[in-house]
Design a protein around this motif. Structure first.
Motif, short mmCIF file in Angstrom:
data_model
loop_
_atom_site.label_atom_id
_atom_site.label_comp_id
_atom_site.label_asym_id
_atom_site.label_seq_id
_atom_site.Cartn_x
_atom_site.Cartn_y
_atom_site.Cartn_z
N LEU A 195 58.54 -16.05 30.70
CA LEU A 195 58.59 -17.23 29.82
C LEU A 195 58.59 -16.83 28.35
CD1 LEU A 195 56.05 -19.61 31.64
CD2 LEU A 195 58.49 -20.02 31.31
N GLY A 196 57.69 -15.93 27.99
CA GLY A 196 57.57 -15.53 26.60
C GLY A 196 58.83 -14.90 26.06
N PHE A 197 59.47 -14.04 26.87
CA PHE A 197 60.66 -13.33 26.39
C PHE A 197 61.79 -14.31 26.08
CE2 PHE A 197 64.68 -11.10 27.10
CZ PHE A 197 64.54 -10.06 26.20
N PHE A 198 62.05 -15.23 27.00
CA PHE A 198 63.19 -16.15 26.80
C PHE A 198 62.88 -17.19 25.73
CE2 PHE A 198 64.22 -14.43 31.01
CZ PHE A 198 65.55 -14.11 30.81
N ILE A 199 61.63 -17.63 25.63
CA ILE A 199 61.28 -18.58 24.57
C ILE A 199 61.32 -17.89 23.21
CG2 ILE A 199 59.39 -19.99 23.63
CD1 ILE A 199 58.59 -20.61 26.50
N SER A 223 48.78 -7.90 27.85
CA SER A 223 49.63 -7.70 26.67
C SER A 223 50.45 -6.42 26.81
CB SER A 223 48.76 -7.63 25.41
OG SER A 223 48.07 -8.84 25.21
N PHE A 224 49.83 -5.37 27.36
CA PHE A 224 50.55 -4.10 27.55
C PHE A 224 51.69 -4.26 28.54
CE2 PHE A 224 50.98 -0.34 30.30
CZ PHE A 224 51.51 0.55 29.38
N VAL A 225 51.40 -4.87 29.69
CA VAL A 225 52.43 -5.04 30.72
C VAL A 225 53.56 -5.91 30.19
CG1 VAL A 225 52.92 -6.01 33.00
CG2 VAL A 225 50.82 -4.70 32.62
N ALA A 226 53.20 -7.05 29.57
CA ALA A 226 54.23 -7.95 29.04
C ALA A 226 55.04 -7.29 27.94
CB ALA A 226 53.56 -9.22 28.52
N GLY A 227 54.36 -6.57 27.06
CA GLY A 227 55.06 -5.90 25.97
C GLY A 227 56.03 -4.86 26.48
N THR A 228 55.61 -4.10 27.49
CA THR A 228 56.47 -3.04 28.03
C THR A 228 57.67 -3.62 28.77
OG1 THR A 228 54.54 -1.59 28.28
CG2 THR A 228 56.52 -1.00 29.50
N LEU A 229 57.43 -4.59 29.66
CA LEU A 229 58.53 -5.18 30.42
C LEU A 229 59.51 -5.92 29.52
CD1 LEU A 229 56.67 -6.53 33.60
CD2 LEU A 229 58.00 -4.41 33.35
N SER A 230 59.00 -6.57 28.50
CA SER A 230 59.89 -7.31 27.60
C SER A 230 60.75 -6.36 26.76
CB SER A 230 59.10 -8.24 26.70
OG SER A 230 58.17 -7.53 25.90
N VAL A 231 60.22 -5.18 26.48
CA VAL A 231 61.04 -4.19 25.76
C VAL A 231 62.17 -3.69 26.66
CG1 VAL A 231 61.04 -1.90 24.71
CG2 VAL A 231 59.21 -3.49 24.20
N ILE A 253 40.45 -17.00 34.64
CA ILE A 253 41.05 -15.77 34.12
C ILE A 253 42.55 -15.94 33.91
CG2 ILE A 253 41.51 -14.76 36.39
CD1 ILE A 253 40.18 -12.84 33.31
N GLU A 254 43.18 -16.83 34.73
CA GLU A 254 44.62 -17.07 34.57
C GLU A 254 44.94 -17.70 33.22
OE1 GLU A 254 42.61 -18.08 36.97
OE2 GLU A 254 43.62 -18.33 38.91
N GLY A 255 43.98 -18.45 32.67
CA GLY A 255 44.18 -19.08 31.37
C GLY A 255 44.12 -18.11 30.21
N VAL A 256 43.70 -16.88 30.48
CA VAL A 256 43.72 -15.81 29.48
C VAL A 256 44.93 -14.91 29.70
CG1 VAL A 256 42.50 -13.79 28.57
CG2 VAL A 256 41.21 -15.84 29.22
N ALA A 257 45.16 -14.54 30.96
CA ALA A 257 46.24 -13.60 31.28
C ALA A 257 47.62 -14.15 30.94
CB ALA A 257 46.17 -13.23 32.77
N GLY A 258 47.88 -15.42 31.29
CA GLY A 258 49.20 -15.99 31.06
C GLY A 258 49.57 -16.12 29.59
N PRO A 259 48.76 -16.84 28.79
CA PRO A 259 49.11 -17.00 27.37
C PRO A 259 49.17 -15.70 26.59
CG PRO A 259 47.52 -18.67 28.02
CD PRO A 259 47.65 -17.72 29.18
N GLU A 260 48.25 -14.76 26.87
CA GLU A 260 48.27 -13.49 26.15
C GLU A 260 49.51 -12.68 26.48
OE1 GLU A 260 46.37 -11.93 23.69
OE2 GLU A 260 45.85 -14.04 23.49
N SER A 261 49.94 -12.71 27.75
CA SER A 261 51.18 -12.03 28.13
C SER A 261 52.38 -12.69 27.48
CB SER A 261 51.33 -12.02 29.66
OG SER A 261 50.23 -11.41 30.28
N ALA A 262 52.37 -14.03 27.47
CA ALA A 262 53.52 -14.76 26.93
C ALA A 262 53.72 -14.51 25.44
CB ALA A 262 53.35 -16.26 27.20
N ASN A 263 52.62 -14.55 24.65
CA ASN A 263 52.82 -14.40 23.20
C ASN A 263 53.25 -12.98 22.84
OD1 ASN A 263 50.45 -12.79 22.52
ND2 ASN A 263 49.23 -14.65 22.65
N ASN A 264 52.83 -11.98 23.62
CA ASN A 264 53.29 -10.62 23.34
C ASN A 264 54.72 -10.40 23.79
OD1 ASN A 264 51.03 -8.52 22.38
ND2 ASN A 264 50.05 -10.15 23.55
N SER A 265 55.10 -11.02 24.90
CA SER A 265 56.48 -10.90 25.36
C SER A 265 57.43 -11.60 24.39
CB SER A 265 56.60 -11.51 26.75
OG SER A 265 57.91 -11.40 27.24
N ALA A 266 56.99 -12.72 23.82
CA ALA A 266 57.82 -13.45 22.86
C ALA A 266 58.10 -12.62 21.62
CB ALA A 266 57.15 -14.77 22.48
#
Length: 499
Positions: A260-264, A118-126, A298-311
């Motif tokens: 994916l999360g950012f563009f969706i 969530s931290f990585v996705a949130g930061t990169l999406s910002v 573990i991929e089933g946790v990392a992907g969706p959690e990153s996507a919803n924070n990036s969105a």
């Protein structure tokens, strides 16, 4: 680029001011708690705290509300992983493998990966929000009702095609969700449908009662039906952090989920929910061992959690760049800006640079705050698993019931949760995937509204869905996926010895 960096530096000067920093911390903390509590969600949390912002300046108010928004995205994973109860709809997919990891004693690793992802996705999406907001917002303006309808249809078929089981089963569950989404007031005519005299169903069947019932209550029923209940192993101290292999396996899903999360998230609708479904399906399709999904991948946790924070950051693109909300939460935040005398729109960056860049910088700060809030408490959260089974599951049932009731103070929602729990129990016993039901329920109102608005635009002609280039391409892609899915089913049945 130099001008952008200078503006960002000025934004950090605003975001790091003691009062703004305090509101960012409070927003992140409240958002995390809102995400943990089943039934409240970011929309409920922001709505409840909007009056608190009336006495604040515009920058502090938006920073506080934004902190609640992406804090709730973080917090929703906690109960999803530990108890199989999604804190809000975006955490539904995290339940699947997150809870399976908990059962194997890897709850600490799942929570840590969720926090870091969530931290990585949130930061990169910002960063993407800062650099790409104007051109992406202009592209989003090309989407009218026909394009939105086609995008949702394509999304349903993509997810069904990428599911682990037969495509027909996933589409059946999504169709069930769409049918449930038809309950309530018709947004075009104002007439009530399928409410059977219950005024509480006028707004439709709530997503939260259905999600908590399908995942949380069905898990309790399945555990109770097993002899001795489900054994959840409390982890040892050295198991609280992910192994090196888990870090390595999570890197790709975090990166893909971020994009994916950012563009969706930019597209109007519940992007944080849809992106988590898309990310999970993509990771399962790309995996060399798709059979591990649902069993604690573990991929089933990392992907969706990153996507919803990036969105979450993606949703800010049309809001800040054009003054157009892409969902209910951004709409409330736009209302807060107007309450404080700020005119949202394309001129916001030029007329209110302090607000725009201050909010952008506060997102960087907020992601760091959320990481510092969540990682140290992994061990504390995991200690919940030390509670004996006979006390834990009744507590979860009471916790879920109170959370669902508190959303609308409605006993009907509690009954819906119970009915969804029974339905989830039966479907899981029959090996059906229940997640597509939630997706169908989320998309149903928007799918219907955009479909009927499109027909109103064309005076009832269905040709509008194929004469507009973007719409036509997406619908043809959906048809192609349906043909491929059905072809694979018939091919398997035609093989010698196939059942």
């Amino acid at each position: 680029m130099l001008e952008t960096l200078q503006s960002l530096a000025a934004g950090f000067a605003v975001a790091l001011a003691p009062d703004v920093l305090l509101y960012a911390f409070v927003g992140c903390l409240v958002g995390t708690l809102v995400g943990i509590l089943p039934g409240v969600g970011p929309l409920g949390g922001i709505s409840l705290l909007l009056p608190v912002t009336y006495g604040l300046d515009a920058t502090s108010a938006i920073v506080l509300l934004a902190g609640i928004y992406y804090g709730a995205m973080y917090g929703g994973s906690t109960t999803a992983i530990l108890m199989r109860i999604p804190g809000e709809a975006a955490s539904v997919m995290t339940c699947v493998d997150g809870y399976a990891m908990t059962q194997k004693g890897r709850a600490g690793a799942a929570l840590a990966i969720a926090a870091v992802g969530s931290f990585v996705a949130g930061t990169l999406s910002v960063v993407a929000l800062m650099l790409l907001a104007p051109p992406l917002a202009e592209f989003a303006l090309r989407f009218g009702p026909p394009e939105n309808f086609a995008l949702m249809v394509l999304g349903l078929f993509v997810l069904a095609y990428m599911s682990s089981g037969p495509m027909t089963r996933s589409l059946t569950m999504a169709a069930l969700g769409l049918l449930l989404g038809m309950v309530g007031m018709d947004t075009m005519t104002g007439l009530f449908r399928f409410e059977y005299g219950l005024s509480e169903l006028g707004d439709g069947i709530g997503i939260v009662p259905v999600a908590v019932g399908l995942f949380g209550i069905s898990e309790i029923l399945i555990s109770a039906s097993n002899s001795g209940g489900t054994v959840v192993r409390a982890p040892r101290l050295r198991e609280l952090l992910p192994h090196w292999d888990e870090w390595r396996a999570s890197a790709g899903p975090i990166g893909r989920g971020t994009v994916l999360g950012f563009f969706i998230g930019i597209i109007p609708g519940p992007g944080h929910v849809i992106s988590s479904f898309v990310s999970y399906s993509v990771e399962r399709r790309l995996s060399k061992h798709p059979e591990r999904f649902g069993q604690g991948a573990i991929e089933g946790v990392a992907g969706p959690e990153s996507a919803n924070n990036s969105a979450t950051s993606g949703a800010f693109v049309p809001m800040l760049a054009l003054g157009l909300p892409s969902g209910a939460v951004p709409a409330i935040m736009l209302a807060a800006m107007m309450i404080h005398g700020i005119a949202p729109g394309p001129l916001l960056i030029q007329q209110q640079p302090q607000l725009f860049w201050g909010v952008i910088a506060s997102m960087y700060v907020g992601n760091v705050v959320l990481l510092l809030l969540n990682l140290p408490f992994v061990g504390l959260f995991v200690n919940i698993l030390r509670i004996p089974y006979s006390y834990l599951y009744p507590s979860i049932l009471a916790f879920a019931t109170i959370g669902v009731y508190a959303v609308n103070n409605s006993v009907v929602d509690v009954w819906i949760m119970g009915a969804a729990g029974l339905l989830g129990y039966v479907l899981r016993k029959l090996d059906f995937e229940i997640a597509p039901i939630i997706l169908g329920l989320v998309l149903a109102p928007m799918l219907e509204l955009n479909f009927r608005q499109s027909l109103a635009m064309s005076a009832g002609s269905y040709g509008i869905f194929f004469t507009r280039p973007i719409t036509g391409v997406m619908l043809l892609a959906a048809i192609a996926l349906l043909v491929l899915g059905l072809r694979s089913i018939f091919t398997r049945r035609a093989r010698p010895g196939a059942q």
